[in-house]
Write an enzyme that holds these catalytic residues in place. Structure first.
Site, PDB file in Angstrom:
ATOM      1  NE  ARG A  50     125.463 -47.661  19.022  1.00  0.00           N
ATOM      2  CZ  ARG A  50     124.963 -48.512  19.584  1.00  0.00           C
ATOM      3  NH1 ARG A  50     124.705 -49.589  18.762  1.00  0.00           N
ATOM      4  NH2 ARG A  50     124.169 -48.315  20.709  1.00  0.00           N
ATOM      5  CE  LYS A 149     121.372 -45.870  21.068  1.00  0.00           C
ATOM      6  NZ  LYS A 149     119.901 -46.644  20.968  1.00  0.00           N
ATOM      7  CD  GLU A 182     116.251 -52.001  14.581  1.00  0.00           C
ATOM      8  OE1 GLU A 182     117.500 -52.293  15.181  1.00  0.00           O
ATOM      9  OE2 GLU A 182     116.357 -50.681  14.211  1.00  0.00           O
TER      10      GLU A 182
END
Ligand code: PXG
Length: 289
Positions: A50, A149, A182
């Site tokens: 990721r 991210k 979220e």
């Protein structure tokens, strides 16, 4: 404490980056947070993949291979003599001039910190967490891709401030359409009529590694699941609710906006997921050698 910086381990007081680093000047960079349990790094390869995907999405060319970064991470944990804890990898655009242009930065920088993290006090894992809906929305995917991210966490930090000012520790974030995305550092799940539901990543959530683990565990436990767009309504009427994240692990949610979820106690299936997660985390992963 020994820190990995670029190509080597250095003492904490020597782990310094330039004030001209674009990670600092513009939040131009990506990161990962990974936990290790009982001498093994949990889902290490998945996290590193990721990290590389996040870097690629913002056009940072990693000067290392994924295998090398896996090894650097393990080496950093081992150098600090840790067996249980949390490791943070940060990749910045590197040093450049004042001005946004990333192409003027020569080479990305990477540092790795092996330490510990505790997001919520232990009692919340048994008693459950009250949360509120905050006014700060998740940025539209067209503005900032939720899968990346990145070092741009100001949005999440402002949401966290709203939670703290309201007297709770976490906030539910909605997307621009008003659907559930979220929380500030965790994915959200509900259980309704025996079925596990979580919003699709496209609704503005990070594609969490812990989220993926929960969906795998649901298959193993024979609990049906679906990715489904959720409104606040769905959480108000849920039978159970919990959050997942590397730092948070799996934590029950017992109220939203001071409205109790079901009877206001952590639910039985949530308990099953917490136990299954702990068992998996403590028995699998890349050994620290
Ligand atoms: N959503 C967001 C916005 C996150 O930042 C998650 C979901 C959960 O993803 P993982 O892959 O960890 O299951 C995150 C992860 C911190 C901290 O310092 C936050 C995260 C991870 C580690 C530390 O608060 N967020």
């Amino acid at each position: 404490m020994k820190i990995w910086l670029d190509e080597k381990l250095v003492e904490e007081q020597d782990a310094k980056i330039s004030v001209f680093d674009h990670g600092l000047l513009y939040g131009d960079g990506v990161f990962e947070g990974i936990r290790f349990y009982n001498g093994r790094v949990f889902r290490l390869e998945e996290h590193i993949k990721r990290l590389f995907d996040s870097a690629k999405a913002i056009i940072i060319t990693m000067p290392w291979t994924q295998e090398q970064v896996v090894q650097f991470t393990v080496d950093t944990i081992a150098a600090n003599g840790l067996r249980d804890g949390y490791v943070r990898l940060v990749v910045t655009r590197g040093t450049g001039g004042l001005g946004l242009n990333p192409y003027l930065c020569e080479r990305p920088s990477m540092f790795i910190i092996a330490s510990t993290i505790s997001l919520y006090p232990e009692e919340y894992y048994t008693k459950g967490l009250p949360i509120i809906t905050c006014a700060t929305r998740r940025p539209a995917p067209s503005a900032l891709m939720p899968q990346v991210k990145s070092l741009n966490y100001l949005n999440n930090i402002m949401a966290k401030v709203e939670a703290i000012q309201a007297g709770v520790m976490e906030a539910l974030m909605l997307n621009e359409q008003g659907f559930v995305a979220e929380c500030t550092g965790d994915n959200i799940f509900i259980i309704r009529d025996g079925k596990l539901l979580t919003p699709p990543v496209a609704d503005g959530a990070l594609d969490g590694v812990t989220r993926r683990v929960i969906l795998e565990l649901a298959d193993q436990l024979g609990i049906p699941w679906a990715e489904q767009t959720l409104a606040r309504y769905d959480i108000y009427i849920a039978d159970e609710c919990f959050l997942t994240g590397t730092a948070a692990e799996v934590i029950p949610v017992i109220s939203l906006d001071r409205r109790p979820i079901a009877d206001g106690l952590p639910g039985p299936l949530t308990g099953k997921f917490i136990r299954a997660f702990r068992e998996l985390a403590n028995s699998t992963g890349t050994p620290i050698v």
